[in-house]
Design a protein around this motif. Structure first.
Motif, PDB file in Angstrom:
ATOM      1  N   VAL A   9       9.761   7.279  -0.931  1.00 26.19           N
ATOM      2  CA  VAL A   9       9.411   8.239   0.125  1.00 26.19           C
ATOM      3  C   VAL A   9       8.306   7.673   1.020  1.00 26.19           C
ATOM      4  CG1 VAL A   9       8.317  10.476   0.558  1.00 26.19           C
ATOM      5  CG2 VAL A   9      10.142  10.292  -1.141  1.00 26.19           C
ATOM      6  N   PHE A  10       7.293   7.060   0.397  1.00 30.48           N
ATOM      7  CA  PHE A  10       6.179   6.507   1.186  1.00 30.48           C
ATOM      8  C   PHE A  10       6.614   5.288   2.006  1.00 30.48           C
ATOM      9  CE2 PHE A  10       1.830   8.246   0.585  1.00 30.48           C
ATOM     10  CZ  PHE A  10       2.201   9.395  -0.075  1.00 30.48           C
ATOM     11  N   LEU A  11       7.547   4.500   1.450  1.00 31.00           N
ATOM     12  CA  LEU A  11       8.030   3.332   2.196  1.00 31.00           C
ATOM     13  C   LEU A  11       8.754   3.764   3.467  1.00 31.00           C
ATOM     14  CD1 LEU A  11       9.378   0.787  -0.438  1.00 31.00           C
ATOM     15  CD2 LEU A  11       7.604   0.418   1.272  1.00 31.00           C
ATOM     16  N   VAL A  12       9.494   4.874   3.363  1.00 35.43           N
ATOM     17  CA  VAL A  12      10.283   5.341   4.501  1.00 35.43           C
ATOM     18  C   VAL A  12       9.419   6.134   5.483  1.00 35.43           C
ATOM     19  CG1 VAL A  12      12.222   6.767   5.213  1.00 35.43           C
ATOM     20  CG2 VAL A  12      12.400   5.354   3.167  1.00 35.43           C
ATOM     21  N   LEU A  13       8.598   7.035   4.953  1.00 35.10           N
ATOM     22  CA  LEU A  13       7.869   7.970   5.823  1.00 35.10           C
ATOM     23  C   LEU A  13       6.399   7.609   6.021  1.00 35.10           C
ATOM     24  CD1 LEU A  13       9.258  11.320   4.358  1.00 35.10           C
ATOM     25  CD2 LEU A  13      10.037  10.135   6.405  1.00 35.10           C
ATOM     26  N   GLY A  14       5.845   6.763   5.154  1.00 35.85           N
ATOM     27  CA  GLY A  14       4.388   6.571   5.122  1.00 35.85           C
ATOM     28  C   GLY A  14       3.832   5.731   6.261  1.00 35.85           C
ATOM     29  N   HIS A  55       0.822  -1.204   0.000  1.00 32.69           N
ATOM     30  CA  HIS A  55       0.000   0.000   0.000  1.00 32.69           C
ATOM     31  C   HIS A  55       0.859   1.258   0.000  1.00 32.69           C
ATOM     32  CE1 HIS A  55      -3.723  -2.152   0.293  1.00 32.69           C
ATOM     33  NE2 HIS A  55      -3.133  -2.952   1.162  1.00 32.69           N
ATOM     34  N   GLN A  56       1.988   1.180   0.709  1.00 32.57           N
ATOM     35  CA  GLN A  56       2.865   2.352   0.715  1.00 32.57           C
ATOM     36  C   GLN A  56       3.425   2.616  -0.683  1.00 32.57           C
ATOM     37  OE1 GLN A  56       5.422   0.966   3.858  1.00 32.57           O
ATOM     38  NE2 GLN A  56       4.562   2.393   5.316  1.00 32.57           N
ATOM     39  N   VAL A  57       3.841   1.524  -1.367  1.00 33.46           N
ATOM     40  CA  VAL A  57       4.384   1.695  -2.715  1.00 33.46           C
ATOM     41  C   VAL A  57       3.321   2.307  -3.634  1.00 33.46           C
ATOM     42  CG1 VAL A  57       5.109   0.441  -4.794  1.00 33.46           C
ATOM     43  CG2 VAL A  57       6.163  -0.081  -2.585  1.00 33.46           C
ATOM     44  N   LEU A  58       2.112   1.735  -3.589  1.00 30.30           N
ATOM     45  CA  LEU A  58       1.065   2.240  -4.483  1.00 30.30           C
ATOM     46  C   LEU A  58       0.682   3.679  -4.144  1.00 30.30           C
ATOM     47  CD1 LEU A  58      -1.287  -0.814  -5.013  1.00 30.30           C
ATOM     48  CD2 LEU A  58       0.151   0.333  -6.681  1.00 30.30           C
ATOM     49  N   ALA A  59       0.602   3.995  -2.841  1.00 29.00           N
ATOM     50  CA  ALA A  59       0.262   5.363  -2.468  1.00 29.00           C
ATOM     51  C   ALA A  59       1.354   6.333  -2.915  1.00 29.00           C
ATOM     52  CB  ALA A  59       0.052   5.454  -0.954  1.00 29.00           C
ATOM     53  N   GLY A  60       2.620   5.910  -2.787  1.00 32.35           N
ATOM     54  CA  GLY A  60       3.735   6.767  -3.201  1.00 32.35           C
ATOM     55  C   GLY A  60       3.762   6.971  -4.703  1.00 32.35           C
ATOM     56  N   VAL A  61       3.592   5.863  -5.447  1.00 33.20           N
ATOM     57  CA  VAL A  61       3.550   5.970  -6.910  1.00 33.20           C
ATOM     58  C   VAL A  61       2.362   6.828  -7.325  1.00 33.20           C
ATOM     59  CG1 VAL A  61       3.163   4.688  -9.044  1.00 33.20           C
ATOM     60  CG2 VAL A  61       4.767   3.814  -7.356  1.00 33.20           C
ATOM     61  N   GLY A  62       1.227   6.617  -6.645  1.00 26.19           N
ATOM     62  CA  GLY A  62       0.030   7.397  -6.964  1.00 26.19           C
ATOM     63  C   GLY A  62       0.260   8.884  -6.784  1.00 26.19           C
ATOM     64  N   ALA A  63       0.897   9.262  -5.672  1.00 24.64           N
ATOM     65  CA  ALA A  63       1.147  10.683  -5.414  1.00 24.64           C
ATOM     66  C   ALA A  63       2.084  11.273  -6.460  1.00 24.64           C
ATOM     67  CB  ALA A  63       1.727  10.862  -4.012  1.00 24.64           C
ATOM     68  N   ALA A  64       3.160  10.541  -6.790  1.00 28.86           N
ATOM     69  CA  ALA A  64       4.075  11.039  -7.826  1.00 28.86           C
ATOM     70  C   ALA A  64       3.360  11.123  -9.168  1.00 28.86           C
ATOM     71  CB  ALA A  64       5.293  10.131  -7.928  1.00 28.86           C
ATOM     72  N   ALA A  65       2.494  10.129  -9.447  1.00 25.62           N
ATOM     73  CA  ALA A  65       1.764  10.119 -10.717  1.00 25.62           C
ATOM     74  C   ALA A  65       0.815  11.316 -10.816  1.00 25.62           C
ATOM     75  CB  ALA A  65       0.987   8.817 -10.864  1.00 25.62           C
ATOM     76  N   ILE A  66       0.227  11.695  -9.677  1.00 25.84           N
ATOM     77  CA  ILE A  66      -0.634  12.883  -9.677  1.00 25.84           C
ATOM     78  C   ILE A  66       0.223  14.103 -10.045  1.00 25.84           C
ATOM     79  CG2 ILE A  66      -2.083  14.388  -8.254  1.00 25.84           C
ATOM     80  CD1 ILE A  66      -2.844  11.839  -6.642  1.00 25.84           C
ATOM     81  N   GLY A  67       1.472  14.105  -9.546  1.00 27.89           N
ATOM     82  CA  GLY A  67       2.399  15.179  -9.910  1.00 27.89           C
ATOM     83  C   GLY A  67       2.649  15.233 -11.410  1.00 27.89           C
ATOM     84  N   LEU A  68       2.802  14.064 -12.045  1.00 23.57           N
ATOM     85  CA  LEU A  68       3.002  14.029 -13.497  1.00 23.57           C
ATOM     86  C   LEU A  68       1.784  14.615 -14.211  1.00 23.57           C
ATOM     87  CD1 LEU A  68       4.477  10.447 -14.218  1.00 23.57           C
ATOM     88  CD2 LEU A  68       5.583  12.407 -13.184  1.00 23.57           C
ATOM     89  N   ALA A 104      -6.341  10.928  -1.907  1.00 26.48           N
ATOM     90  CA  ALA A 104      -5.146  10.081  -1.794  1.00 26.48           C
ATOM     91  C   ALA A 104      -4.847   9.759  -0.342  1.00 26.48           C
ATOM     92  CB  ALA A 104      -3.951  10.782  -2.435  1.00 26.48           C
ATOM     93  N   ASP A 105      -4.337   8.535  -0.116  1.00 22.69           N
ATOM     94  CA  ASP A 105      -3.844   8.183   1.214  1.00 22.69           C
ATOM     95  C   ASP A 105      -2.571   8.974   1.470  1.00 22.69           C
ATOM     96  OD1 ASP A 105      -5.771   6.328   1.750  1.00 22.69           O
ATOM     97  OD2 ASP A 105      -4.642   4.658   0.902  1.00 22.69           O
ATOM     98  N   GLY A 106      -2.351   9.344   2.746  1.00 21.97           N
ATOM     99  CA  GLY A 106      -1.065   9.968   3.050  1.00 21.97           C
ATOM    100  C   GLY A 106      -1.155  11.465   3.257  1.00 21.97           C
ATOM    101  N   GLY A 107      -2.335  12.065   2.996  1.00 23.87           N
ATOM    102  CA  GLY A 107      -2.553  13.468   3.301  1.00 23.87           C
ATOM    103  C   GLY A 107      -1.465  14.388   2.798  1.00 23.87           C
ATOM    104  N   TRP A 130       0.449  15.345  -1.041  1.00 27.22           N
ATOM    105  CA  TRP A 130       0.536  16.676  -1.660  1.00 27.22           C
ATOM    106  C   TRP A 130       1.993  17.033  -1.918  1.00 27.22           C
ATOM    107  CZ3 TRP A 130      -3.430  20.006  -3.176  1.00 27.22           C
ATOM    108  CH2 TRP A 130      -4.721  19.606  -2.804  1.00 27.22           C
ATOM    109  N   ALA A 131       2.851  16.782  -0.911  1.00 27.64           N
ATOM    110  CA  ALA A 131       4.259  17.157  -1.031  1.00 27.64           C
ATOM    111  C   ALA A 131       4.924  16.387  -2.172  1.00 27.64           C
ATOM    112  CB  ALA A 131       4.985  16.898   0.288  1.00 27.64           C
ATOM    113  N   VAL A 132       4.717  15.047  -2.216  1.00 25.74           N
ATOM    114  CA  VAL A 132       5.339  14.242  -3.273  1.00 25.74           C
ATOM    115  C   VAL A 132       4.848  14.703  -4.649  1.00 25.74           C
ATOM    116  CG1 VAL A 132       5.402  11.924  -4.297  1.00 25.74           C
ATOM    117  CG2 VAL A 132       5.830  12.219  -1.862  1.00 25.74           C
TER     118      VAL A 132
END
Lengths: 198, 174
Positions: free
Chosen positions: B169-174, A127-140, B135-138, B142-144
């Protein structure tokens, strides 16, 4: 994949570079390659490099014209662009081969990736990977949206249209069909009038 | 797949196909509204997961529609959603490609092109806002997202590297 020799095309819309009719299998495979190798939103750039510079299926001006239309009409930009190029090469059959090549194999790849994540769904890391990729993808997507906004903000009126559409969807939560049905005709009529005056 | 699901997929994606002015990203906000709040097919988090996969996988991001179909009803759902989302707009654009060869750069066509551009830009910006809000992570999300945008605008990093960085980033901080 080399296409078998075929008689000269009688189609006057083919680009001068394409002296032989391009095989439908060749079109399908060329677009599959684009669909499977172009990641992260830069697909039209890959298409330009491959189809304009290397294969010379379409000249640059015609490609850019197709790109501009692809971006402003309904439909996924690269799918529309595939239709534009496929149509130039082989008409309706070419457009169909291009779209099938672009979407078919990459759909399998996307589902395979999703299936792998589903298998790993009990892990927190998934879930962390997908949430992180999702956030970066929103940036794209935001970068793309900002480009589109800058390109289309040619007058005070068009800026107002951008703001009004944004507010209608985000703040007032109006359904999309209503927003487009009201905003699009008004915006087109104003653009048409401006053309007539200018 | 039952007929009702089949018809609902068509009812969601056929209209959106014809309304996706400026690209598939324009209608993500409305896909979200319908499949999460409207039909209850998935949660906010599950939707953003699909969005993430659609952007991480090769191919156009609009394959999100196919992934929604797959999530709802397996391969038959993926095929129906794909045909519903890519078919109608493709037929329209094919007709346009023909018309354009006959009447290149007519004033009407230019006005349509220019008039639709700001509508499309507004829809794309709305999509970003809706996605970030769900999005999860609030604040981390936004920051990422903003850092990724900045890195792209200033040409500091490629898209694929940024997706990997977001995951890290999410793996480390999430």
């Amino acid at each position: 994949m080399p296409s078998p020799p075929e008689p000269l095309s009688a189609d006057s819309t083919s680009p001068p570079a394409a002296t032989r009719r391009t095989g439908l299998t060749t079109i399908f495979l060329a677009f599959s390659k684009i669909g499977l190798t172009a990641f992260g939103g830069g697909m039209s750039g890959w298409m330009m490099r491959d189809f304009v510079r290397e294969r010379r299926w379409i000249d640059e001006a015609d490609f850019l014209n197709g790109l501009a239309l692809s971006q402003s009409f309904p439909g996924t930009n690269v799918v529309n662009l595939a239709i534009w190029i496929g149509n130039r090469l082989r008409g309706g059959a070419g457009a169909t081969a291009a779209v099938a090549g672009l979407l078919g194999p990459s759909l399998f790849a996307a589902v395979a990736i999703l299936a792998v994540f589903d298998l790993l769904t009990h892990l927190k890391a998934t879930h962390q990977v997908l949430a992180g990729v999702g956030a970066a993808a929103i940036g794209l997507s935001l970068e793309m949206a900002l480009k589109a906004a800058r390109r289309s903000a040619t007058s005070a009126f068009s800026i107002a249209v951008i703001a009004a559409v944004f507010a209608a969807v985000c703040l007032f939560r109006l359904p999309l069909p209503l927003v487009v049905a009201v905003a699009a005709p008004i915006s087109i009529v104003v653009a048409y009038r401006r053309k007539r005056e200018g | 797949m039952d007929v009702q699901t089949f018809l609902r997929l068509l009812a969601v994606f056929v209209p959106l196909s014809l309304l996706s002015v400026g690209g598939g990203q324009a209608v993500v906000a409305d896909i979200h509204r319908q499949v999460v709040a409207g039909l209850g097919w998935m949660t906010d988090g599950q939707f953003v997961d699909l969005f993430a996969v659609s952007r991480m996988a090769p191919g156009p991001g609009s394959l999100l529609a196919s992934l929604v179909g797959w999530r709802v009803s397996g391969w038959s759902g993926a095929v129906i959603a794909s045909l519903a989302f890519f078919g109608p707009s493709s037929l329209v654009f094919f007709a346009l490609a023909h018309f354009w060869t006959v009447h290149p750069r007519s004033r009407l066509m230019q006005a349509v092109e220019e008039g639709l551009a700001p509508v499309s830009a507004g829809l794309m910006l709305a999509t970003i806002f809706v996605l970030l809000a769900s999005a999860d992570g609030g604040i981390l999300a936004w920051a990422v997202a903003l850092v990724s945008t900045l890195a792209l605008v200033t040409n500091r990093a490629g898209p694929f590297a940024l997706l990997g960085l977001g995951a890290a980033v999410f793996l480390v901080l999430g």
